[in-house]
Design a protein around this motif. Sequence first.
Motif, PDB file in Angstrom:
ATOM      1  N   GLU A 116      -2.046  12.489 -13.795  1.00  0.00           N
ATOM      2  CA  GLU A 116      -3.236  11.458 -13.848  1.00  0.00           C
ATOM      3  C   GLU A 116      -4.505  11.348 -13.311  1.00  0.00           C
ATOM      4  N   ASN A 117      -3.878  11.143 -11.586  1.00  0.00           N
ATOM      5  CA  ASN A 117      -5.053  10.647 -11.392  1.00  0.00           C
ATOM      6  C   ASN A 117      -6.105  11.483 -11.221  1.00  0.00           C
ATOM      7  N   ARG A 118      -6.036  12.705 -10.811  1.00  0.00           N
ATOM      8  CA  ARG A 118      -7.064  13.972 -10.695  1.00  0.00           C
ATOM      9  C   ARG A 118      -7.968  13.657 -12.583  1.00  0.00           C
ATOM     10  N   ALA A 119      -6.995  13.495 -13.889  1.00  0.00           N
ATOM     11  CA  ALA A 119      -7.945  13.417 -14.346  1.00  0.00           C
ATOM     12  C   ALA A 119      -8.752  12.571 -14.612  1.00  0.00           C
ATOM     13  N   TYR A 120      -8.051  11.039 -13.952  1.00  0.00           N
ATOM     14  CA  TYR A 120      -8.195   9.361 -14.325  1.00  0.00           C
ATOM     15  C   TYR A 120     -10.132  10.145 -13.377  1.00  0.00           C
ATOM     16  N   ASN A 121      -9.931  10.469 -12.275  1.00  0.00           N
ATOM     17  CA  ASN A 121     -10.689  10.904 -11.550  1.00  0.00           C
ATOM     18  C   ASN A 121     -11.963  11.513 -12.278  1.00  0.00           C
ATOM     19  N   HIS A 122     -12.014  12.334 -12.256  1.00  0.00           N
ATOM     20  CA  HIS A 122     -12.552  13.664 -12.805  1.00  0.00           C
ATOM     21  C   HIS A 122     -13.233  12.556 -13.979  1.00  0.00           C
TER      22      HIS A 122
ATOM     23  N   GLU B  64       0.437  -1.218  -0.074  1.00  0.00           N
ATOM     24  CA  GLU B  64      -0.113   0.201   0.489  1.00  0.00           C
ATOM     25  C   GLU B  64       0.324   1.710  -0.122  1.00  0.00           C
ATOM     26  N   GLU B  65       1.819   1.542   1.185  1.00  0.00           N
ATOM     27  CA  GLU B  65       3.039   2.316   0.511  1.00  0.00           C
ATOM     28  C   GLU B  65       3.350   2.655  -0.994  1.00  0.00           C
TER      29      GLU B  65
ATOM     30  N   ILE C 226       3.307   5.679  -5.690  1.00  0.00           N
ATOM     31  CA  ILE C 226       2.435   6.265  -7.402  1.00  0.00           C
ATOM     32  C   ILE C 226       1.316   6.620  -7.833  1.00  0.00           C
ATOM     33  N   LEU C 227       0.867   7.093  -6.698  1.00  0.00           N
ATOM     34  CA  LEU C 227      -0.575   7.870  -6.695  1.00  0.00           C
ATOM     35  C   LEU C 227      -0.121   9.440  -6.547  1.00  0.00           C
ATOM     36  N   TYR C 228       0.888   9.236  -5.527  1.00  0.00           N
ATOM     37  CA  TYR C 228       1.858  10.587  -5.528  1.00  0.00           C
ATOM     38  C   TYR C 228       1.987  11.633  -6.541  1.00  0.00           C
TER      39      TYR C 228
END
Length: 486
Positions: free
Chosen positions: A366-372, A353-354, A359-361
Amino acid sequence: MLVGNYDRNTNTEIVARPKCSFNSVKGRILSVSVICLMITLYTIGFDTTMIWSSTSHDASSIPITIPQGGAIPQDIEHQFAAASYDDNVQSLPDTSRSSSARVHVISNTSQLKAPIMTQNTMIPGKKNLFFAKTHKTASSTLGTTFYLYGIRNRLNFVLVPYQNHLFVTPNLSELVPPRPGQTWNIQTNHLTFNPDFEHQVLPKSTTFYTTVLREPVSRFLSAFSYLGQDKLMQGICGSNCTFDELVNSHIKESCPEIVSWDIPPSELCLGLYPVPTDLGWKNFSVSVADLEMEDQVDAFIVMLDREMDLVMITERIDESLVVLRHYMKWNVSDIVYWSQKVSGSRPDKVISEETRKKILYFSYIENRAYNHFSAALENHIVQIGKDKISEEVAEFRTFKDAFFEDCAMSCPQCQGYGQSNGTRESFTGNHNAECRFLQFGMFQIFSYSVTEIQSSQDYTEPDHVYQRTAHMKLMRQIIQQIMKHD
């Protein structure tokens, strides 16, 4: 999040302000009057969720149903959103892109309950297709399906001769020209998204713009293995390292130390073909460099939200394709796909999990765009009708299973991707040309073959692909069979 509207006269993105301030006497009287009116309408059974848009950019007013808890489409008056979040609205500086001259974003996006779904997909007449192919997102699977659609319908492809990508924006004169008297119709190769150029080739008024995103951690791990980074990291970490340790070695070698989890990273340090690069982040970020990182990403998402009629989601690929089919008025056979480049899950390729958090950080953009856009896809589904989409997805899966059952019967050895289950030449045993095309899945061969056919030249063989001659000849035969059949 976009809460603005578009002013055609000034070519700017604007935020509609409330016509009366609540602090004024007139504003308070108006607010009370509106509340009383809404209560009265609700009491007599009037459906207050029906809102009529009168500000559509390209079409006459259309009725839009706003689902409970859903987002308000862009073409509806925005003074309600602006009144609620006025303190958070920021004006960004002019960008270098004419398609995004000035935008306004909400810095505290957590206050918005859902992303705003654009209404570009409701505009009639969008018969052409632009697909921004991203890395390790099932885009090869989708791209092969779109290639087949274009060939079946004799469309003109946007491509540089004998190339399967447009990473460097070409001049129009460098593209394979469309057939005489025609225009370009479809783009489905890898590229670096550049709206100013794309609009010249495939105008927004006649083209459906789409791309695909995948959950960032799974996409990164797929790229990590596919590009052989796990083997490379063994030279640093050691041959006995676990997969988790190999991933952490890559992060340590590629990215700076995390000083604070609350401060977004300012670079795409993870590498391995990051999706934001595919979608034009490098050039776009220059135009908003004076902003804080979070606001830069807000502006980037605003741009993508405006440019893309639909952003498909890998984890919901069937639903995404059915939504695409709905907007494009395609047949169910037009969205059939054969999964390409699927490596499958391995029990030894697990991370902690760490590591996932790291990776998400570093995949912040990419993560912001994916969630949106995951939420935006859900809004598309709600807008069309959840029951309707569920029924069409079930019908599509039944059709797809039957299609490939027939494929397997006509060519038992034609299973899976690549040469691990038989050579490319074995596909000649399958008499269903479209099935053979979907199974082939080699974009380099597609682009070479389409270059020849679209240019209406005799078949020629570039020296540097001599070893692929048999495959190219086979693909040209398949394409000719498809075109002849239709």
